[in-house]
Motif scaffolding. Structure first.
Motif, PDB file in Angstrom:
ATOM      1  N   ALA A  27       0.847  -1.211   0.000  1.00 27.43           N
ATOM      2  CA  ALA A  27       0.000   0.000   0.000  1.00 27.43           C
ATOM      3  C   ALA A  27       0.874   1.250   0.000  1.00 27.43           C
ATOM      4  O   ALA A  27       0.579   2.228  -0.707  1.00 27.43           O
ATOM      5  N   LYS A  32      -3.304  -0.680  -4.906  1.00 30.90           N
ATOM      6  CA  LYS A  32      -4.707  -0.657  -4.470  1.00 30.90           C
ATOM      7  C   LYS A  32      -4.937  -2.025  -3.816  1.00 30.90           C
ATOM      8  O   LYS A  32      -5.193  -3.014  -4.498  1.00 30.90           O
ATOM      9  N   ALA A  48      -6.624  -1.161   7.984  1.00 24.74           N
ATOM     10  CA  ALA A  48      -7.275  -0.524   6.836  1.00 24.74           C
ATOM     11  C   ALA A  48      -7.246   0.994   6.998  1.00 24.74           C
ATOM     12  O   ALA A  48      -6.926   1.727   6.049  1.00 24.74           O
ATOM     13  N   ALA A  49      -7.539   1.466   8.212  1.00 19.55           N
ATOM     14  CA  ALA A  49      -7.543   2.915   8.448  1.00 19.55           C
ATOM     15  C   ALA A  49      -6.131   3.488   8.292  1.00 19.55           C
ATOM     16  O   ALA A  49      -5.940   4.578   7.754  1.00 19.55           O
ATOM     17  N   GLU A  50      -5.151   2.739   8.746  1.00 19.11           N
ATOM     18  CA  GLU A  50      -3.753   3.214   8.692  1.00 19.11           C
ATOM     19  C   GLU A  50      -3.225   3.279   7.258  1.00 19.11           C
ATOM     20  O   GLU A  50      -2.492   4.214   6.906  1.00 19.11           O
ATOM     21  N   THR A  51      -3.597   2.301   6.428  1.00 16.77           N
ATOM     22  CA  THR A  51      -2.942   2.148   5.121  1.00 16.77           C
ATOM     23  C   THR A  51      -3.806   2.577   3.936  1.00 16.77           C
ATOM     24  O   THR A  51      -3.289   2.720   2.826  1.00 16.77           O
ATOM     25  N   GLY A  52      -5.107   2.696   4.160  1.00 20.16           N
ATOM     26  CA  GLY A  52      -6.001   2.967   3.033  1.00 20.16           C
ATOM     27  C   GLY A  52      -6.387   1.699   2.283  1.00 20.16           C
ATOM     28  O   GLY A  52      -7.111   1.755   1.291  1.00 20.16           O
ATOM     29  N   THR A  54      -8.290  -2.011   1.793  1.00 20.79           N
ATOM     30  CA  THR A  54      -9.652  -2.467   2.087  1.00 20.79           C
ATOM     31  C   THR A  54      -9.591  -3.816   2.790  1.00 20.79           C
ATOM     32  O   THR A  54      -8.929  -4.738   2.294  1.00 20.79           O
TER      33      THR A  54
END
Ligand code: NDP
Length: 237
Positions: A27, A32, A48-52, A54
């Protein structure tokens, strides 16, 4: 670093340990990334919040769920099958259902995920499975079933490399030795046994495994396929 800009990446088993390090690395390089998890929802949501990336719940013991996840996430440029469990103990005592579940997660899921991914994977695609150094050399008792699953990964990688190579898709295994994760903590009971066999007497770091995965998944590794890439502090030397 932008080695995976515009690339569609799926990591099976990405919520913790080595898988989480792979998610972070790919990421950070612009991929993606979608990753799966089974039990660790909070860790998955944090990552997920840290890296973007999913996060998607998918039990690797469930063949149809794995195939559906790959299909939904595709077409993929990169598939990394990291999810694995290690059942250890006296082979005469281990629960047969638990052994079979391990085989589904460690062997059946990589096979079906890789085949499903390859259906729509473009030229230049990369399939990576996290095996283990015990696929080559078991070294101590109590891990026959686990070692069997990691040796199976070797046949899978060699065979699918031959099947998909003509389409420009590479298939490789990364074989870590002891790596400091929940599965094999650096301060765990196996430490002395493991270090007695190693040249570099420490646990590996998940980031070190992720670095090898990133290279194999990247454009410089187009001539590398059907191979086992061991990173084990000299355990097998
Ligand atoms: P961890 O136990 O620390 O993490 C395992 C990861 O796999 C978690 O993200 C977990 O997700 C996921 N996972 C496990 N079972 C399932 C399942 N049924 N469905 C979906 N995801 C699942 O292990 P490591 O990070 O140490 O190991 C990662 C890989 O590396 C494994 O294949 C392992 O065999 C291999 N390996 C590890 C070594 C080590 O010393 N650590 C050495 C050699 C190989 P969740 O918690 O959400 O279920």
């Amino acid at each position: 670093m932008a080695g995976f800009q515009g690339k569609s990446v799926l990591v099976l088993g990405g919520s913790r340990g080595i898988g989480a390090a792979i998610v972070r690395r790919l990421a950070a390089e612009g991929g993606k990334v979608t990753f799966t998890y089974a039990g660790s929802r909070e860790a998955a949501e944090r990552l997920a919040a840290e890296t973007g990336a999913t996060a998607a719940v998918t039990d690797s013991a469930d063949r149809d769920a794995v195939i559906a996840r790959v299909r939904e996430s595709g077409p993929l440029d990169v598939l990394v099958v990291n999810a694995g469990v290690a059942l250890m103990g006296d082979a005469l005592e281990l629960d047969a259902d638990a052994v079979d579940r391990m085989i589904r997660i460690n062997v059946h899921a990589p096979y079906h995920a890789a085949v499903e991914a390859a259906r729509r994977m473009p030229e230049g695609g990369r399939i990576l499975v996290i095996g283990s150094n015990v696929g080559d050399h078991v070294g101590f008792p109590g891990i026959a079933g686990y070692a069997m699953t990691k040796s199976a990964v070797q046949g899978l990688v060699r065979g699918l490399a031959r099947d998909f190579g003509p389409r420009g898709i590479t298939v490789n295994a990364v074989q870590p030795g002891p790596v400091d994760t929940d599965m094999n903590p650096a301060e765990g009971p196996l430490k002395d046994l493991l270090y007695g066999k190693m040249v570099i007497q420490r646990h590996g770091r998940p980031e070190e495994i992720a670095a090898m995965v990133a290279w194999l998944a990247g454009p410089e590794a187009g001539f590398v396929t059907g191979a086992m890439h061991t990173i084990d502090g000299g355990f097998g030397a």
